[in-house]
Design a protein around this motif. Sequence first.
Motif, PDB file in Angstrom:
ATOM      1  N   ILE A  76       0.840  -1.199   0.000  1.00  0.00           N
ATOM      2  CA  ILE A  76       0.000   0.000   0.000  1.00  0.00           C
ATOM      3  C   ILE A  76       0.876   1.250   0.000  1.00  0.00           C
ATOM      4  O   ILE A  76       1.765   1.401   0.837  1.00  0.00           O
ATOM      5  N   PHE A  77       0.606   2.112  -0.953  1.00  0.00           N
ATOM      6  CA  PHE A  77       1.387   3.331  -1.146  1.00  0.00           C
ATOM      7  C   PHE A  77       0.936   4.428  -0.179  1.00  0.00           C
ATOM      8  O   PHE A  77      -0.257   4.590   0.079  1.00  0.00           O
ATOM      9  N   ARG A  78       1.911   5.145   0.333  1.00  0.00           N
ATOM     10  CA  ARG A  78       1.631   6.308   1.165  1.00  0.00           C
ATOM     11  C   ARG A  78       2.188   7.546   0.478  1.00  0.00           C
ATOM     12  O   ARG A  78       3.379   7.585   0.151  1.00  0.00           O
ATOM     13  N   GLY A  79       1.358   8.532   0.265  1.00  0.00           N
ATOM     14  CA  GLY A  79       1.813   9.802  -0.266  1.00  0.00           C
ATOM     15  C   GLY A  79       2.129  10.749   0.881  1.00  0.00           C
ATOM     16  O   GLY A  79       2.121  10.342   2.046  1.00  0.00           O
ATOM     17  N   PRO A  80       2.378  12.004   0.574  1.00  0.00           N
ATOM     18  CA  PRO A  80       2.704  12.975   1.624  1.00  0.00           C
ATOM     19  C   PRO A  80       1.585  13.122   2.658  1.00  0.00           C
ATOM     20  O   PRO A  80       1.837  13.537   3.777  1.00  0.00           O
ATOM     21  N   GLU A  81       0.375  12.819   2.284  1.00  0.00           N
ATOM     22  CA  GLU A  81      -0.732  12.955   3.230  1.00  0.00           C
ATOM     23  C   GLU A  81      -1.235  11.601   3.722  1.00  0.00           C
ATOM     24  O   GLU A  81      -2.347  11.490   4.228  1.00  0.00           O
ATOM     25  N   PHE A 104      -0.837   4.420 -15.528  1.00  0.00           N
ATOM     26  CA  PHE A 104      -1.412   5.030 -14.317  1.00  0.00           C
ATOM     27  C   PHE A 104      -0.688   4.532 -13.056  1.00  0.00           C
ATOM     28  O   PHE A 104      -0.527   3.332 -12.864  1.00  0.00           O
ATOM     29  N   GLN A 105      -0.276   5.448 -12.231  1.00  0.00           N
ATOM     30  CA  GLN A 105       0.261   5.132 -10.914  1.00  0.00           C
ATOM     31  C   GLN A 105      -0.519   5.936  -9.866  1.00  0.00           C
ATOM     32  O   GLN A 105      -1.289   6.833 -10.210  1.00  0.00           O
ATOM     33  N   VAL A 106      -0.282   5.593  -8.615  1.00  0.00           N
ATOM     34  CA  VAL A 106      -0.890   6.383  -7.543  1.00  0.00           C
ATOM     35  C   VAL A 106      -0.259   7.765  -7.576  1.00  0.00           C
ATOM     36  O   VAL A 106       0.958   7.888  -7.622  1.00  0.00           O
TER      37      VAL A 106
END
Lengths: 136, 280
Positions: free
Chosen positions: B51-56, B91-93
Amino acid sequence: MSNGTKPVDALRFPAILYHREHTWLQADGDAARVGISDYAQDELGDIIFFELPAVGQRFAAGQSFGSVESVKVVSTLYMPVGGEVLAVNDALADTPELANRDPYGDGWIIAVKPDGPGRGGLLTSREYREYLKTLK
Amino acid sequence: MYTIYSATGCTRCKIVMARLRQLGLDFAEHDMKAAGKEAFQRFYAANRRAIFRGPEGVEFPLLTDGQTIRQGLGPALAWLQAGPDALAGFFQVGVLHKEWLDGIDISGGDPARADDFLAVLRHLKQNAMKLEIATDGGNAALLAAAVREGLADRLVMNVRGPAHLYGQLAGRPVDPADIRATIALVAAFPAKQFQTVVAPLRRADGAVAYLAPGEVGQAAALIAEAAGDNHQPYLLRPFRPEAAADETLRRAEPLAAAALLPHRSAARTHQVKTEIEKTG
């Protein structure tokens, strides 16, 4: 950590000892319990996972002993004292939000046998409250 | 049967659920802020490495059929459009929020799937999303089609380097005519950014060395030549070794931003608006 919602004066500060990285230590005979502070759980938001050590592992004071993951952030957990892990709160595996609901009670994280009586560097509840005001 | 993990107020989750309904696909929703909290925690604990985590934090929605997981609006819609892998690479997250959507790499996918790719972009636009499309120059004809249809709101071109190193830096053979055509398209677009990661690469003698200032200058000249002007917005970005796929490059010593000043000077000879990305 950032983005907490509560002002410092709205947070709970029971009379136990605190580490500047927002873990707490509560003596219980020769052992002690460790958890995250109300400030920490408020900053983290919805907690969804704990990565915890195994019973018997030893850590130095200030060393990372695991991590806590919320929807917002992954944060390292730091030992308030050096010692050996005696128990891990297994309830956090299925119900990690216990640390949100009751960070000083049912949301405890590990029990440790401290290496010695020294508690140097830990903060009283009053000192921790004042410290947090410098962060907000 | 699909399962979607959502968050209260997540517009992107609603778009994916609307698409599932539109396609007549059965699904269960678990809102991690409401009654679906425990289900999400179980899913997260079992799949957190994927599972990807972005800055938020964790990006929603997360869509799964029990075997495949797709995260984020673009990847989820791409899966529903064409199956789990047909649009892989496009497409990527993303990390942008509100109405803006990034993580769309027009040069990253199979141009034979252009129809499906464009269908996803159309669906996103119909849902009032603003699309930031990235390219490194491949699939120029597809980019032209997207621009012609008004499916892009901002274009970001990753100019890999000078023409003679372009294929090596891109990790695949490239058609120089495609690169030049893309530069021209991006240059003519109202909201655009050219950028080059000042990256290390393996040289003919086997040594690994960063793009030299003169080589970045050649990349800037390539933009000037294909764009027909020297006033394009051009950003030099420091290389992040930890993000490199290649083990050798992951061990490269990162360059400080100040080390890019000679690169900027060389690039400004051909693109006067060259800047260095601010970090930290």
